[in-house]
Design an enzyme around this catalytic site. Sequence first.
Site, PDB file in Angstrom:
ATOM      1  N   HIS A 173       0.844  -1.189   0.000  1.00 29.81           N
ATOM      2  CA  HIS A 173       0.000   0.000   0.000  1.00 29.81           C
ATOM      3  C   HIS A 173       0.882   1.243   0.000  1.00 29.81           C
ATOM      4  CE1 HIS A 173      -2.128   3.310   2.154  1.00 29.81           C
ATOM      5  NE2 HIS A 173      -3.138   2.940   1.400  1.00 29.81           N
ATOM      6  N   CYS A 174       0.418   2.289  -0.657  1.00 29.72           N
ATOM      7  CA  CYS A 174       1.152   3.555  -0.611  1.00 29.72           C
ATOM      8  C   CYS A 174       0.221   4.676  -0.194  1.00 29.72           C
ATOM      9  CB  CYS A 174       1.810   3.875  -1.957  1.00 29.72           C
ATOM     10  SG  CYS A 174       0.656   4.165  -3.316  1.00 29.72           S
TER      11      CYS A 174
END
Length: 391
Positions: A173-174
């Site tokens: 995830h970013c």
Amino acid sequence: MAKGLCALLWLQKLMTELSHSHDHIKHIEVDCHFIKQNLDSRVIQFPFMKSEDQLVDILIKAYSTLDKLSMQDIYAPLKGMDGLKDEDHRNLIGGVVGEVQQHFPDASFMVFNFGDQESQSQIPELLSDMPVMNYPIHHGDCPILAMEIIHHFLRAADGWLSLDEHKNMLLVHCERGGWPVLAFMLAALLLYRKESNGEEETLHLIYNKAPSDLLRLISPLNPLPSQLRYLHYIATSNVHSEGCLRYKSLTLDSVILRFIPCLDAEVGCHLMFNISGRDPHNLTDKTPTVLFSAPERGKDIKQYKQADHKLVKVDIHCPVQGDVVLECMRVRAGLEHGETLFRVMFNTAYLLENNLMLGLDQMDVTWDRQNQYSRAFSAEITFLEMNPAAS
């Protein structure tokens, strides 16, 4: 995985029809007859296999989920300038993770989150039942991480997947603005695990999973040249070894520019260089800092015009070690702010000679300038061995 299953079901249906339709297969291509022949002789079979028992590699694991759920930048300005509210963000993350867990009910997950280190991430709280590892989204404003951090990520991800390749999976995830470094790190992992060949092909394969304009919205400069340089470091060196890095302490002596673009005949400009990285004189602090910044004003600052564009040498004399980001800016006479000519990130451990030659394709430049620069534009960064007493 879903696409592969559809293809297999289609092929199985085709084989069944072939078995009962010999009178209608005059125009079926030879390869279908070849497949049917091998099916009849039981050279190939299509037994049922549960999803959790399928031996799929990391590339298929990653992209089957992306194809199913669709990859979108949830921070893109499609829902207003402020992006998603906290509650919407929580619901989105919870929904995506819930669907993945439903699709892989027996899987164990490790989460890798890329976000701004100066703000607290919600991911550890939202995914409190999973191990979460946090990483930054840039090094000196460049969407690449320091080699030590890259190595940590590669070993942690590979170690987790190797514990149980049938059930262990990664969730990546970013946070806002982190897509370029997430794409880079996924490409690095594929190359590290020998799941893909070719740095450029692997990086483009991942970037193509997102909307085509997403990278331009996030990054004012095209980061691919520097990212490809680091992927080459990973693909051609023994990063599996704990003590593989031997950082050189060097003095960045000068920058030589040839056929500088965007110089006016009448209105002069001066060149400004910003260099950031870890301080060679303070090895205990690994935080990148500004090592060199040329003054923006002053009577001794040389003004360059079009007649000077063929060759310009700028003396720097800056100690560097490890990961270094160099940015060259052009400041027009009479203007307050400059514009970036190019940026480059490199690591001194991988310099084979005391200079780094850069063509236009090896420099990060603004998207709108890529087709305006002369193909002859080049930069040469020269280095000197640092005096051990000085370091």
